[in-house]
Design a protein around this motif. Structure first.
Motif, PDB file in Angstrom:
ATOM      1  N   HIS C  40     -36.885  60.282  44.917  1.00 32.18           N
ATOM      2  CA  HIS C  40     -37.303  61.518  45.579  1.00 32.18           C
ATOM      3  C   HIS C  40     -38.200  61.194  46.770  1.00 32.18           C
ATOM      4  CE1 HIS C  40     -36.107  64.946  43.064  1.00 32.18           C
ATOM      5  NE2 HIS C  40     -36.187  64.122  42.053  1.00 32.18           N
ATOM      6  N   THR C  43     -36.137  59.338  49.724  1.00 34.31           N
ATOM      7  CA  THR C  43     -35.164  60.035  50.562  1.00 34.31           C
ATOM      8  C   THR C  43     -35.844  61.102  51.411  1.00 34.31           C
ATOM      9  OG1 THR C  43     -34.742  61.427  48.676  1.00 34.31           O
ATOM     10  CG2 THR C  43     -33.168  59.707  49.116  1.00 34.31           C
ATOM     11  N   LYS C  44     -36.716  61.893  50.805  1.00 34.58           N
ATOM     12  CA  LYS C  44     -37.206  63.051  51.553  1.00 34.58           C
ATOM     13  C   LYS C  44     -38.279  62.671  52.547  1.00 34.58           C
ATOM     14  CE  LYS C  44     -35.917  65.826  47.763  1.00 34.58           C
ATOM     15  NZ  LYS C  44     -35.846  64.859  46.676  1.00 34.58           N
ATOM     16  N   CYS C  85     -28.636  57.168  48.001  1.00 39.69           N
ATOM     17  CA  CYS C  85     -29.499  57.742  46.977  1.00 39.69           C
ATOM     18  C   CYS C  85     -28.677  58.240  45.797  1.00 39.69           C
ATOM     19  CB  CYS C  85     -30.285  58.866  47.628  1.00 39.69           C
ATOM     20  SG  CYS C  85     -31.087  59.952  46.521  1.00 39.69           S
ATOM     21  N   TYR C  86     -27.552  58.927  46.099  1.00 32.61           N
ATOM     22  CA  TYR C  86     -26.694  59.402  45.019  1.00 32.61           C
ATOM     23  C   TYR C  86     -26.122  58.224  44.239  1.00 32.61           C
ATOM     24  CZ  TYR C  86     -22.713  61.212  42.535  1.00 32.61           C
ATOM     25  OH  TYR C  86     -21.830  61.501  41.539  1.00 32.61           O
ATOM     26  N   ALA C  89     -28.863  56.732  41.999  1.00 32.39           N
ATOM     27  CA  ALA C  89     -29.207  57.630  40.895  1.00 32.39           C
ATOM     28  C   ALA C  89     -28.077  57.679  39.883  1.00 32.39           C
ATOM     29  CB  ALA C  89     -29.497  59.027  41.430  1.00 32.39           C
ATOM     30  N   ASN C  90     -26.823  57.708  40.375  1.00 35.09           N
ATOM     31  CA  ASN C  90     -25.664  57.791  39.495  1.00 35.09           C
ATOM     32  C   ASN C  90     -25.540  56.530  38.651  1.00 35.09           C
ATOM     33  OD1 ASN C  90     -23.333  58.997  38.526  1.00 35.09           O
ATOM     34  ND2 ASN C  90     -22.071  57.875  39.985  1.00 35.09           N
ATOM     35  N   ARG C  93     -28.145  56.537  35.970  1.00 31.59           N
ATOM     36  CA  ARG C  93     -27.778  57.425  34.864  1.00 31.59           C
ATOM     37  C   ARG C  93     -26.717  56.770  33.996  1.00 31.59           C
ATOM     38  NH1 ARG C  93     -30.038  60.982  32.301  1.00 31.59           N
ATOM     39  NH2 ARG C  93     -28.315  62.411  32.027  1.00 31.59           N
ATOM     40  N   TRP C 100     -38.270  59.554  33.218  1.00 31.72           N
ATOM     41  CA  TRP C 100     -39.622  59.693  32.674  1.00 31.72           C
ATOM     42  C   TRP C 100     -39.922  61.167  32.518  1.00 31.72           C
ATOM     43  CZ3 TRP C 100     -43.979  61.992  34.899  1.00 31.72           C
ATOM     44  CH2 TRP C 100     -45.225  61.617  34.396  1.00 31.72           C
ATOM     45  N   THR C 101     -40.477  61.577  31.365  1.00 35.22           N
ATOM     46  CA  THR C 101     -40.746  63.002  31.173  1.00 35.22           C
ATOM     47  C   THR C 101     -42.180  63.207  30.710  1.00 35.22           C
ATOM     48  OG1 THR C 101     -39.840  62.741  28.977  1.00 35.22           O
ATOM     49  CG2 THR C 101     -38.406  63.756  30.622  1.00 35.22           C
TER      50      THR C 101
ATOM     51  N   LEU D  98     -46.212  66.173  38.185  1.00 31.65           N
ATOM     52  CA  LEU D  98     -44.797  65.900  37.969  1.00 31.65           C
ATOM     53  C   LEU D  98     -44.375  66.446  36.617  1.00 31.65           C
ATOM     54  CD1 LEU D  98     -44.465  62.159  39.041  1.00 31.65           C
ATOM     55  CD2 LEU D  98     -43.852  64.156  40.356  1.00 31.65           C
ATOM     56  N   PRO D 100     -40.694  66.085  35.490  1.00 31.32           N
ATOM     57  CA  PRO D 100     -39.280  65.835  35.778  1.00 31.32           C
ATOM     58  C   PRO D 100     -38.379  66.290  34.633  1.00 31.32           C
ATOM     59  CG  PRO D 100     -40.595  63.819  35.887  1.00 31.32           C
ATOM     60  CD  PRO D 100     -41.429  64.850  35.226  1.00 31.32           C
ATOM     61  N   ILE D 102     -33.791  66.821  33.728  1.00 31.84           N
ATOM     62  CA  ILE D 102     -32.405  66.803  34.194  1.00 31.84           C
ATOM     63  C   ILE D 102     -31.827  68.194  33.985  1.00 31.84           C
ATOM     64  CG2 ILE D 102     -30.130  65.856  33.787  1.00 31.84           C
ATOM     65  CD1 ILE D 102     -31.645  63.667  34.792  1.00 31.84           C
ATOM     66  N   SER D 123     -29.847  66.410  47.474  1.00 33.93           N
ATOM     67  CA  SER D 123     -30.777  65.283  47.470  1.00 33.93           C
ATOM     68  C   SER D 123     -31.805  65.366  48.581  1.00 33.93           C
ATOM     69  CB  SER D 123     -30.009  63.971  47.608  1.00 33.93           C
ATOM     70  OG  SER D 123     -29.150  63.807  46.532  1.00 33.93           O
ATOM     71  N   GLY D 127     -37.664  68.756  45.861  1.00 34.19           N
ATOM     72  CA  GLY D 127     -37.750  68.575  44.421  1.00 34.19           C
ATOM     73  C   GLY D 127     -36.462  68.394  43.659  1.00 34.19           C
ATOM     74  N   THR D 128     -35.324  68.220  44.346  1.00 39.34           N
ATOM     75  CA  THR D 128     -34.070  68.045  43.618  1.00 39.34           C
ATOM     76  C   THR D 128     -33.357  66.792  44.087  1.00 39.34           C
ATOM     77  OG1 THR D 128     -33.017  69.489  45.212  1.00 39.34           O
ATOM     78  CG2 THR D 128     -33.642  70.472  43.140  1.00 39.34           C
ATOM     79  N   LEU D 129     -32.572  66.176  43.185  1.00 43.08           N
ATOM     80  CA  LEU D 129     -31.874  64.929  43.481  1.00 43.08           C
ATOM     81  C   LEU D 129     -30.620  64.900  42.626  1.00 43.08           C
ATOM     82  CD1 LEU D 129     -32.541  61.984  44.770  1.00 43.08           C
ATOM     83  CD2 LEU D 129     -33.097  61.402  42.454  1.00 43.08           C
ATOM     84  N   SER D 130     -29.438  64.910  43.244  1.00 43.01           N
ATOM     85  CA  SER D 130     -28.236  64.941  42.422  1.00 43.01           C
ATOM     86  C   SER D 130     -27.985  63.554  41.861  1.00 43.01           C
ATOM     87  CB  SER D 130     -27.047  65.411  43.248  1.00 43.01           C
ATOM     88  OG  SER D 130     -26.869  64.572  44.347  1.00 43.01           O
ATOM     89  N   SER D 131     -27.697  63.492  40.557  1.00 42.54           N
ATOM     90  CA  SER D 131     -27.537  62.176  39.947  1.00 42.54           C
ATOM     91  C   SER D 131     -26.152  61.965  39.360  1.00 42.54           C
ATOM     92  CB  SER D 131     -28.576  61.970  38.856  1.00 42.54           C
ATOM     93  OG  SER D 131     -28.360  62.858  37.805  1.00 42.54           O
ATOM     94  N   GLU D 139     -25.153  67.207  37.983  1.00 42.79           N
ATOM     95  CA  GLU D 139     -26.348  66.957  37.205  1.00 42.79           C
ATOM     96  C   GLU D 139     -27.474  66.665  38.186  1.00 42.79           C
ATOM     97  OE1 GLU D 139     -25.703  64.419  33.497  1.00 42.79           O
ATOM     98  OE2 GLU D 139     -27.114  63.337  34.758  1.00 42.79           O
ATOM     99  N   HIS D 141     -31.552  65.881  39.037  1.00 43.39           N
ATOM    100  CA  HIS D 141     -32.880  65.489  38.573  1.00 43.39           C
ATOM    101  C   HIS D 141     -33.906  66.289  39.368  1.00 43.39           C
ATOM    102  CE1 HIS D 141     -36.531  62.968  38.412  1.00 43.39           C
ATOM    103  NE2 HIS D 141     -36.146  62.759  37.181  1.00 43.39           N
ATOM    104  N   VAL D 142     -34.755  67.058  38.681  1.00 47.09           N
ATOM    105  CA  VAL D 142     -35.752  67.860  39.396  1.00 47.09           C
ATOM    106  C   VAL D 142     -37.146  67.308  39.145  1.00 47.09           C
ATOM    107  CG1 VAL D 142     -34.385  69.951  39.398  1.00 47.09           C
ATOM    108  CG2 VAL D 142     -35.934  69.523  37.520  1.00 47.09           C
ATOM    109  N   LEU D 143     -38.000  67.415  40.163  1.00 44.27           N
ATOM    110  CA  LEU D 143     -39.361  66.892  40.051  1.00 44.27           C
ATOM    111  C   LEU D 143     -40.246  67.814  39.233  1.00 44.27           C
ATOM    112  CD1 LEU D 143     -40.668  65.408  43.399  1.00 44.27           C
ATOM    113  CD2 LEU D 143     -40.307  64.276  41.242  1.00 44.27           C
TER     114      LEU D 143
END
Lengths: 94, 86, 105, 177
Positions: C40, C43-44, C85-86, C89-90, C93, C100-101, D98, D100, D102, D123, D127-131, D139, D141-143
């Motif tokens: 994140h 990229t941004k 980036c995709y 990330a892909n 996954r 991380w949560t 944060l 995060p 999915i 992407s 706050g969003t990132l396609s995975s 799918e 991933h959101v921050l």
């Protein structure tokens, strides 16, 4: 001001160079090598030779970097089935 | 304007030095590769700024090469060397 | 106020913002806890930093074709960056790296 | 606009050639910074590149709808700036806020190119990132999962559909994993 920039650039270059040599982790060395190419290109710009910089970025960082990433991938796929590396000699030749 | 460009170049160089910490730390190969991608973007910016500073306008072509190389390395990493550092 | 001064002031502001975003991207790369959150930041923040810097350079160059070329470079970086980036990330996954949560930080 | 992508006929390929060639020539013109003598090389190269790109195109691409494209460009510019500011303050704040997660988002737009375009757009937005992009969901991933992510994504998808000149049915479903 550019004095500070140059000191930072040289310091970073030396740091990356040591990082890419002085390491037993292969993948880290490869990433360090790619980044070394990018920064060497910046250094060539500072030295006033944009042509060399272009070649360094394209060949040094790009092509060689991709080849080395490929090589690391191959080494890993070779290494997995034969953990010790001694027994594999017959099967490789035959 | 020259001073502003010089300060910007130095700041970008500083952020790059900061990013090398991530390569040193890891922990996985992917994290290391992220720093390499970061330096692709920073390299483009640095090249453009230095080009304006030194008056070498051919450096814009070099920034283009940098931009394409970032993508090339990322694809090589994902296709060929994924998981090589575990 | 002469026209050139206005352009210069705008350029200074753009450069300051650009430096800020590059710094934020690197700090994010160092501080964030896992691969996805670092992506994140990467990229941004960095693409925005590059965009602001090249806008400032385009204003200073004072030529349409150079401005167009800088815009083209920025667009290539955005497209390449989003694709890379995709891909990362892909792959992360698919190889089972869990996001991380929260929790221990 | 809801038909599945089909293979492209030779006639259709030929019809796309002039536009592609003009585009390539424009890129050459910009890259060489309006160097007129270089067009001696540039025109043949642009024609060859256009021919190659049309010949290698696997499927029919969705056409771009110009007013939608302008609206999309404005939307993208504003939101990518917001995305940069958002992630910058999260990174620099003393406590990183944060949360995060999915999120699965069911896709409404059809066609492979619009979907890939949508995934890449995600992407770059706050706050969003396609995975992962599967047959009919993406799918993400959101921050920060405390924000109304699904509504934001629906808005983005409408903009992308507008860019390709398509209409979307009202949105339903999707959620935090």
């Amino acid at each position: 001001m550019m004095g500070i920039f140059d000191i930072l650039l040289v310091g970073t270059l030396l740091w990356i160079a040591f990082g890419s040599l002085n390491e037993n982790k292969l993948f880290k060395s490869v990433v360090m090598f790619i980044i070394f190419g990018l920064f060497m290109a910046i250094a060539w710009i500072r030295l006033g030779s944009p042509d060399v910089a272009l070649a360094e970025a394209a060949i040094g960082a790009g092509a060689t970097g991709a080849l080395m990433l490929d090589a690391v991938g191959h080494l890993r796929s070779r290494a997995t089935p034969y953990p010790t590396g001694h027994e594999s000699r017959e099967s490789d030749d035959g | 304007m020259t001073l502003a460009l010089e300060i910007l170049a130095t700041v970008i160089m500083l952020t790059v030095a900061l990013g090398i910490y991530r390569i040193e730390r890891g922990p996985t190969g992917t994290d290391r590769m992220l720093s390499a991608m970061l330096f692709g973007t920073s390299g483009v910016a640095l090249t453009l700024v230095l080009g304006e500073l030194t008056g070498l306008h051919g450096l814009r072509d070099m920034a283009l090469v940098f931009a394409l190389l970032g993508a090339l390395t990322a694809v090589a990493f994902v296709k060929r060397a994924w998981g090589a550092d575990d | 106020m002469p026209w050139q001064t206005v352009i210069d002031v705008i350029t200074y502001a753009l450069f300051a913002a650009s430096g800020f975003f590059f710094l934020a991207g690197s700090v994010g790369l160092v501080r964030f806890p896992d691969v996805y959150t670092r992506l994140h930041a990467l990229t941004k923040s960095d693409n925005l930093g590059l965009g602001l810097a090249s806008t400032g350079l385009a204003l200073q160059s004072g030529s349409w074709i150079v401005a167009a070329k800088l815009l083209l470079i920025w667009m290539i970086v955005i497209v390449a960056g989003a694709t890379a980036c995709y891909l990362v990330a892909n792959s992360a996954r698919n190889s089972g790296i869990e996001p991380w949560t929260g929790g221990d930080r | 606009m809801s038909e599945t992508p089909t293979t492209i006929t030779p006639r259709e390929r030929l019809r796309r050639l002039p536009g592609r060639a003009v585009g390539m020539l424009l890129v050459w013109f910009v890259v060489t910074e309006a160097d007129i003598p270089s067009l001696v090389i540039g025109v043949p190269i642009a024609l060859a590149a256009a021919t190659l790109s049309v010949a290698l195109q696997p499927r029919s691409l969705s056409g771009v709808y110009l007013p939608g494209a302008i609206r999309f460009a404005r939307f993208f510019a504003v939101n990518s700036v917001l995305g940069g500011i958002d992630v910058a303050f999260r990174a620099l704040g003393p406590r990183m806020r944060l949360a995060p997660a999915i999120v699965h988002y069911p896709l409404r737009i059809s066609g492979s190119f619009p979907r890939v375009f949508f995934a890449n757009t995600i992407s770059m937005l706050p706050g969003t990132l396609s995975s992962r992009l599967t047959d009919d969901t993406v799918e993400v991933h959101v921050l920060d999962c405390t924000r109304p992510v699904i509504e934001d994504l629906a808005k983005v998808e409408e903009r992308v559909a507008d860019l390709f000149g398509a209409q979307l049915s009202p949105h339903e479903g999707g959620g935090v994993l």
